[in-house]
Design a protein around this motif. Structure first.
Motif, PDB file in Angstrom:
ATOM      1  N   UNK A  42      56.277  62.965  78.626  1.00 28.03           N
ATOM      2  CA  UNK A  42      57.121  62.850  79.530  1.00 28.03           C
ATOM      3  C   UNK A  42      56.837  64.075  80.712  1.00 28.03           C
ATOM      4  N   UNK A  58      64.934  57.983  68.739  1.00 31.12           N
ATOM      5  CA  UNK A  58      66.041  57.374  69.423  1.00 31.12           C
ATOM      6  C   UNK A  58      66.746  58.237  70.502  1.00 31.12           C
ATOM      7  N   UNK A  59      65.855  59.052  71.088  1.00 33.69           N
ATOM      8  CA  UNK A  59      66.047  59.775  72.130  1.00 33.69           C
ATOM      9  C   UNK A  59      67.125  60.852  71.718  1.00 33.69           C
ATOM     10  N   UNK A 113      64.256  52.909  73.482  1.00 40.09           N
ATOM     11  CA  UNK A 113      64.524  54.371  73.092  1.00 40.09           C
ATOM     12  C   UNK A 113      64.648  55.368  74.262  1.00 40.09           C
ATOM     13  N   UNK A 114      63.507  54.907  75.129  1.00 37.94           N
ATOM     14  CA  UNK A 114      63.042  56.166  76.416  1.00 37.94           C
ATOM     15  C   UNK A 114      64.542  56.049  77.363  1.00 37.94           C
ATOM     16  N   UNK A 115      64.803  54.572  77.403  1.00 39.01           N
ATOM     17  CA  UNK A 115      65.856  54.538  78.450  1.00 39.01           C
ATOM     18  C   UNK A 115      67.207  55.311  77.974  1.00 39.01           C
ATOM     19  N   UNK A 154      64.913  55.435  84.040  1.00 40.22           N
ATOM     20  CA  UNK A 154      64.075  55.406  82.745  1.00 40.22           C
ATOM     21  C   UNK A 154      62.581  54.551  83.062  1.00 40.22           C
ATOM     22  N   UNK A 177      58.135  56.306  72.729  1.00 39.28           N
ATOM     23  CA  UNK A 177      59.330  56.430  73.676  1.00 39.28           C
ATOM     24  C   UNK A 177      60.677  56.874  72.739  1.00 39.28           C
ATOM     25  N   UNK A 178      61.366  57.667  73.338  1.00 41.86           N
ATOM     26  CA  UNK A 178      62.519  58.134  72.360  1.00 41.86           C
ATOM     27  C   UNK A 178      62.239  59.435  71.575  1.00 41.86           C
ATOM     28  N   UNK A 197      60.738  50.197  75.790  1.00 41.02           N
ATOM     29  CA  UNK A 197      61.078  51.536  76.235  1.00 41.02           C
ATOM     30  C   UNK A 197      62.718  51.706  75.920  1.00 41.02           C
TER      31      UNK A 197
END
Lengths: 392, 392
Positions: free
Chosen positions: A222, A117-118, B17-19, A236, A185-186, B15
């Motif tokens: 990343x 979840x980032x 989560x990534x953002x 992002x 991602x995250x 994406x």
């Protein structure tokens, strides 16, 4: 007496943290079992036999407390200020979750935290019943090693986690094939070692003779080139789509040479694989399909080729599929998987891509993980299957 | 257009989560620097040049928000629901901290989490000015390896982290001395690898020729014998004082043999050291002084001998100090340290023990870390000094 009091005070100071950490041992145990993802000694969250979960948190001065696990549940306060809720039955697998205090999502102090979840997030592992392929067993165990290296492309220190199989430090004349394995991602490079249980899965496969002993490199998905235009660095989505070349460069020019230098690898393409989950799956297809001189095995779990609607498959990845016969001979395995309970759009995206490959005659293995969503149980199953097909 | 919309939706899901994880990149930067302990991309907490810290959290529906870092600071809400506070100047070093939402202590989403305070906790590293001994430098780097093993005494899987020095995988005929290094109460085996920066400290010492290449084993300072009486297992303090024998047994009968089997160690006592911080210091003195056939170097950082007031030093540790001359010849180094800014009781406890040793003629090295408290900067400095004195 005075002496004992002084001693007791001293002990109180020194071990205050320690005592605090085990205070939960004194609460009454109810039915169900503490989740394996709890911190040591924490009795909640508890998983009931039908996979409902009981959450608890002490928050006497909060007005509203909720548990957010796939859906949001209002918690109820008792006279002592402890809030509790029992959820619906939760689908098997690993789920990030939050508790909400007056609308603020927080980590549960009873849970270990995982980068997802980032941010650092609580997680709960609802065990898959009747299987033990991802559990610690009485078999020889490999190691997971943290390797630091400086990246000249990103001008930053990076780290990789590297699984080395049992016997790596004993069979000193042996060289090993390598799987590069990417998080989503995250998440970050801690995902596969922690949430993914990569070491137990491989230890078990190798012990049963189902997988070749191999190295597994888990690096960071990343990479930002500080010399790229500012706009590329700040968005992002843009970073994901356009920044891929930086990540590809870091993999090809920095990560692979670092691993080949620090470990006893076999360095030809027939002994190098790459796979990833979700975002990491797209990255793996991007990196491998534009560098087939370096890879012979390709995997995407809940994420594979990134196909713009209306695209001709022969135009993708620098035209790697213009001659399907050549491709099918050159690449030993293209693997993709998806959980049947994943969000519809995600399922369709992977399933459509699978159908496009089929239509084009591109050899691949497509696996649907029954009943699992866009989470680590889908990916543990996929790794368990994918790893058993490599380097044979 | 429709195609782009579909694509954009797909990207959004994949994406999200990534953002989310990089959203903070868009906030305005003010003076100061993001803490090195923040998650990647997080701009807050920020450390100002005079070591004041700015904390921020979005919590529109909270009534009261505080930051707790050595003392509690009330935070103030702006029109957008973001709470902020600037603290007093914070003493250099690594500090666990909490934010409080309506009285509930929580982890800060902008911070990495560390196992401390008996749970996952936020941490902030206020850099020591003018030094770089614990920072990543352009020198050869060792690895930190996760080793899993089954403990027959505790009937549980345990793990050790093992630092291997640069060149360990190249100089295959070389064998290495071993330092066993313990965390404090409320912490666990991840403390030295994460908060302690053990790899950078040793990489730097070894590169400068100040420390011998060595292995450092960081294991778990808790061990419970499931066959012990229930009361012994349930009380934190009792477990600490009476459970020590279990931990000693795990070290002597399980951890040391596991390490000697899995790594190229030198197995005599002249090439084995043990040290620890706070609770881990008491454990190290207990384990080494009752097993001098196994250890020649002993260290306690902010915690050393556990001396009941009124005790005769000659009665401690099975009478190891009845013949001081024999002891002084046998043990190569007894080291203890304390920060000058530690809580008075803690300072006194270590300082008194140092004086008792001095009085008894027991050779030892006593170090006071100027201006640091009961935290990781005291212990990084201590390790930096202690490691440079070993195996010479």
């Amino acid at each position: 007496m005075r002496t004992m009091k002084k001693l007791s005070l001293l002990i109180s100071v020194l071990f205050a943290f320690y005592v605090f950490s085990h205070a939960q041992n004194n609460i009454n145990k109810t039915e169900g079992e503490p989740a394996s993802t709890n911190i040591s000694g924490a009795e909640y969250p508890r998983i009931l036999p039908d996979n409902r979960v009981i959450f608890r948190i002490k928050a006497p001065d909060a007005q509203k407390v909720q548990a957010d696990l796939l859906k949001k549940y209002d918690m109820v306060k008792d006279a002592t200020g402890v809030w509790e809720v029992t959820t619906d039955p939760i689908v098997e697998g690993f789920h990030y979750y939050s508790l909400f205090i007056n609308g603020v999502p927080i980590c549960d102090h009873s849970s270990q935290t995982f980068y997802g979840m980032g941010r650092m997030a609580s997680g709960i592992d609802i065990p898959e019943k009747g299987v033990d392929y991802y559990l610690a067993k009485n078999v020889p165990h490999g190691q997971i090693r943290q390797v630091r290296y400086y990246s000249n492309i990103t001008k930053s220190w990076r780290r990789a986690f590297v699984y080395t199989p049992p016997g790596y430090d004993i069979k000193l004349n042996e060289r090993y094939p390598v799987l590069y394995l990417q998080h989503g991602g995250g998440e970050d490079e801690t995902g596969w070692p922690n949430q993914g249980k990569v070491d137990f899965i491989l230890d078990n496969l190798i012990a049963e003779g189902k997988a070749k002993p191999m190295l597994i490199v888990m690096d960071r998905g990343y990479a930002v080139d500080p010399n790229a235009p500012k706009n590329d660095r700040e968005s992002g989505i843009r970073r994901m789509l356009q920044g891929n070349q930086t990540l590809t460069d870091v993999f090809i020019k920095e990560i692979i040479p670092t691993i080949d230098k620090e470990f006893r690898t076999i360095t030809d393409r027939e002994h190098r694989a790459m796979a990833g989950l979700s975002m990491g799956g797209f990255q793996s297809f991007q990196i491998t399909l534009t560098n087939l001189d370096k890879f012979a095995y390709i995997g995407g779990f809940s994420g594979a080729g990134f196909m713009m609607p209306g695209t001709d498959i022969k135009e993708m990845y620098n035209g790697v599929w213009t001659d399907v016969e050549v491709f099918n001979k050159k690449v030993k395995l293209v693997y993709m998987s998806i959980g049947t309970a994943e969000p519809e759009r995600m399922y369709q995206s992977v399933n459509n891509f699978h159908k496009e490959l089929e239509k084009a005659g591109i050899k691949h293995l497509y696996y649907e993980s029954p009943g699992t969503s866009h989470e680590w149980l889908t990916w543990r199953r996929s790794l368990n299957q994918f790893a058993s097909l490599l380097f044979k």
